[in-house]
Design an enzyme around this catalytic site. Structure first.
Site, PDB file in Angstrom:
ATOM      1  N   SER A 104       0.835  -1.198   0.000  1.00 28.53           N
ATOM      2  CA  SER A 104       0.000   0.000   0.000  1.00 28.53           C
ATOM      3  C   SER A 104       0.877   1.259   0.000  1.00 28.53           C
ATOM      4  O   SER A 104       1.708   1.422  -0.889  1.00 28.53           O
ATOM      5  CB  SER A 104      -0.967  -0.035   1.187  1.00 28.53           C
ATOM      6  OG  SER A 104      -1.961   0.946   1.063  1.00 28.53           O
TER       7      SER A 104
ATOM      8  N   HIS B  53      -8.481  -4.226  -1.589  1.00 30.41           N
ATOM      9  CA  HIS B  53      -7.239  -3.737  -1.000  1.00 30.41           C
ATOM     10  C   HIS B  53      -6.970  -4.438   0.336  1.00 30.41           C
ATOM     11  O   HIS B  53      -7.852  -4.528   1.196  1.00 30.41           O
ATOM     12  CB  HIS B  53      -7.332  -2.228  -0.782  1.00 30.41           C
ATOM     13  CG  HIS B  53      -6.042  -1.572  -0.427  1.00 30.41           C
ATOM     14  ND1 HIS B  53      -4.994  -1.476  -1.319  1.00 30.41           N
ATOM     15  CD2 HIS B  53      -5.603  -0.979   0.724  1.00 30.41           C
ATOM     16  CE1 HIS B  53      -3.984  -0.849  -0.748  1.00 30.41           C
ATOM     17  NE2 HIS B  53      -4.327  -0.545   0.506  1.00 30.41           N
TER      18      HIS B  53
ATOM     19  N   ASP C 283      -9.276  -3.227  -6.224  1.00 23.49           N
ATOM     20  CA  ASP C 283      -8.437  -2.304  -5.459  1.00 23.49           C
ATOM     21  C   ASP C 283      -8.458  -0.939  -6.139  1.00 23.49           C
ATOM     22  O   ASP C 283      -8.365  -0.844  -7.370  1.00 23.49           O
ATOM     23  CB  ASP C 283      -6.994  -2.843  -5.421  1.00 23.49           C
ATOM     24  CG  ASP C 283      -6.137  -2.186  -4.354  1.00 23.49           C
ATOM     25  OD1 ASP C 283      -6.116  -0.940  -4.289  1.00 23.49           O
ATOM     26  OD2 ASP C 283      -5.469  -2.917  -3.610  1.00 23.49           O
TER      27      ASP C 283
END
Length: 302
Positions: free
Chosen positions: A146, A267, A237
């Protein structure tokens, strides 16, 4: 909810996962929780503070003899939350499976510490890791998930530009790469944990008054000379489109890039539903790619 085509192994969990966690109002709470996490120290984890004040969690491989590969890991959290302790289990796995010395950096968070504070913390940890007696500097990788993946991409660029520390590989797990609105559907019903609104807030906090053309990896024009990359992301995502676009730009610049796209994955799916077969396969791919990258560099050096 039924109209969203989640992966079969993830659909049940997706019903209970919020679409958005971080907002300007919830941030203070999450940052306080971040400070509480990691107070219990698992066996095999060393907590260190570098001379410049940067914190590092160190994971040494079991039964290692001589110099081996090294991995600098960077945690996620939208640049505004998170702690190195949240990835203890993953870093321990990297160390044991790859025979690598793994360092997870406790970088400073925005908005209290905007760019380039967090990136410079990562660079300091990278230089320190490269000098450890147990680490072969020719087999040094960086990785993150991330925002940690975004910092890893930025760190690869910084290391290339400064020319002080050679990086053999960059592992970018659903990386947060672009502050601009990128994607076909920025408010998709399948997004979990991190929405377009969260993304705008995270980038604004991180960038402060910085020039995005310098601070944002996806805005950098010259990607040549970067280390080989692995990029993985789910189709649900928010970062799906920007990640695939970055992968194509890497390839166009002559940088080898393996891409892993997981259909119906949101995600952070591999951390939230870690026992699912699709999650295990996703992390297995990362380990296999890093192992190949370390082996290739070992052959070159010998």
């Amino acid at each position: 909810m039924s109209s969203v085509d989640f992966h079969p192994e993830l659909a049940r969990s997706a019903r209970f996962i919020p679409r958005r966690l971080v907002t300007p109002w919830t941030l203070p709470v999450f940052q306080r929780l971040t400070r509480l996490q990691g107070r219990r120290l698992p066996k095999g984890v060393e907590v260190l503070t570098l001379t410049n004040g940067v914190g590092v969690r160190l994971y040494r491989p079991s039964g290692a003899d001589g110099r081996g590969p090294g991995l600098l890991w960077i945690h996620g959290g939208g640049y505004v939350i998170g702690t190195a302790a949240q990835d203890d289990r993953l870093c321990r796995r990297f160390a044991d499976e790859l025979g690598a010395t793994v360092a997870s950096v406790e970088y400073r968070l925005a908005p209290q510490h905007p760019y380039p504070a967090g990136l410079e913390d990562c660079y300091s940890a990278l230089k320190w890791l490269a000098k450890l007696p147990a680490v072969d500097p020719a087999r040094l990788a960086i990785g993150g998930a991330s925002a940690g993946g975004g910092l890893a991409a930025a760190l690869a660029l910084l290391a290339r530009d400064r020319g002080e520390v050679p990086v053999a590989a960059q592992l970018l797990v659903y990386p947060m790469l672009d502050d601009r609105a990128v994607g076909r559907e920025l408010d998709h019903a399948g997004h979990r944990l991190w929405t377009h609104t969260s993304n705008q807030f995270g980038w604004s906090a991180y960038l402060g008054n910085a020039d995005p053309a310098v601070a944002v990896p996806a805005r950098r024009e010259d990607l040549a000379g970067l280390p080989p990359a692995w990029i993985g992301v789910g189709t649900l995502d928010l970062f799906h489109d920007e990640d695939l676009e970055y992968a194509e730009r890497l390839k166009a610049a002559g940088v080898p890039c393996q891409v892993e796209v997981v259909s119906g994955a949101f995600h952070g799916f591999d951390q939230i539903v870690a026992k699912a077969e699709v999650s295990r396969a996703f992390v297995d791919s990362q380990c296999a790619w890093l192992r190949d990258a370390f082996t290739a560099n070992d052959r070159v050096c010998t």
